[in-house]
Design an enzyme around this catalytic site. Structure first.
Site, PDB file in Angstrom:
ATOM      1  N   GLU A  46     -47.188 -29.577  56.700  1.00 58.75           N
ATOM      2  CA  GLU A  46     -47.558 -29.702  58.108  1.00 58.75           C
ATOM      3  C   GLU A  46     -46.411 -29.225  59.010  1.00 58.75           C
ATOM      4  OE1 GLU A  46     -48.427 -33.220  61.374  1.00 58.75           O
ATOM      5  OE2 GLU A  46     -48.443 -33.709  59.240  1.00 58.75           O
ATOM      6  N   ASP A  50     -46.932 -26.027  61.417  1.00 60.75           N
ATOM      7  CA  ASP A  50     -46.819 -26.142  62.871  1.00 60.75           C
ATOM      8  C   ASP A  50     -46.107 -24.905  63.434  1.00 60.75           C
ATOM      9  OD1 ASP A  50     -46.736 -27.711  65.480  1.00 60.75           O
ATOM     10  OD2 ASP A  50     -44.584 -27.473  65.084  1.00 60.75           O
ATOM     11  N   GLU A 122     -52.628 -27.890  60.115  1.00 56.52           N
ATOM     12  CA  GLU A 122     -51.277 -27.324  60.090  1.00 56.52           C
ATOM     13  C   GLU A 122     -50.740 -27.269  58.665  1.00 56.52           C
ATOM     14  OE1 GLU A 122     -49.428 -28.423  64.443  1.00 56.52           O
ATOM     15  OE2 GLU A 122     -49.351 -29.955  62.887  1.00 56.52           O
TER      16      GLU A 122
END
Length: 166
Positions: A46, A50, A122
């Site tokens: 994640e 991002d 993400e």
């Protein structure tokens, strides 16, 4: 069929590392209940995803909206990469049903919760980046986010209520 394989087929991407893709689907609540069944939860992916999402969306907006200044581009990006925006993208690829959640999280409708969907999206982008490279994940992501990228929304409607008030 492995969960990652079903996701890869649905996305239409030539995923090579199904273990990595499956890690992107693992919420920490599932890992607590199955500690020996996976590499780890999706949080590290994640984190990486991002950055990948932000860069890909920023590049796409920069090229598609040449007359927008930095403030407008930032507002457009924020609308897409917000929790709500990323949850919308996760819904577009039907990610929720493939998430591996713990019993409690699953019973609390975690598969539909925007924050969980956004973070899992993400993580998926992070896994795809590591497996396929930036160009492939960028092209895929721009395809998924095409409606938002081409929308000519007035800037004021892109801003949060707090920003509009200020």
């Amino acid at each position: 069929m492995r969960p990652g394989q079903a996701v890869a087929e649905r996305l239409g991407l030539p995923v090579r590392d199904l273990d990595l893709l499956e890690q992107a689907l693992i919420h920490s609540s599932w890992l607590h209940e199955h500690p020996d069944d996976a590499r780890g939860p999706n949080e590290r992916l994640e984190f990486l995803g991002d950055a990948v999402v932000n860069l890909a969306i920023s590049e796409a907006l920069y090229s598609r909206h040449p007359d927008d200044d930095e403030g407008v581009l930032s507002a457009r990006r924020a609308a897409i990469v917000s929790t709500t925006g990323l949850a919308r993208l996760a819904g577009r690829i039907h990610l929720g049903p493939d998430l591996l959640l713990g019993e409690g999280e699953s019973q609390r409708s975690g598969r539909r919760r925007p924050s969980l969907l956004a973070s899992s999206f993400e993580a998926l982008c992070g896994a795809l980046y590591l497996d396929l490279g930036y160009d492939a994940v960028c092209a895929w992501l721009i395809g998924v986010a095409a409606p938002e990228l081409t929308k000519e929304t007035p800037v004021i409607s892109l801003k949060s209520p707090k920003s509009r008030l200020q």
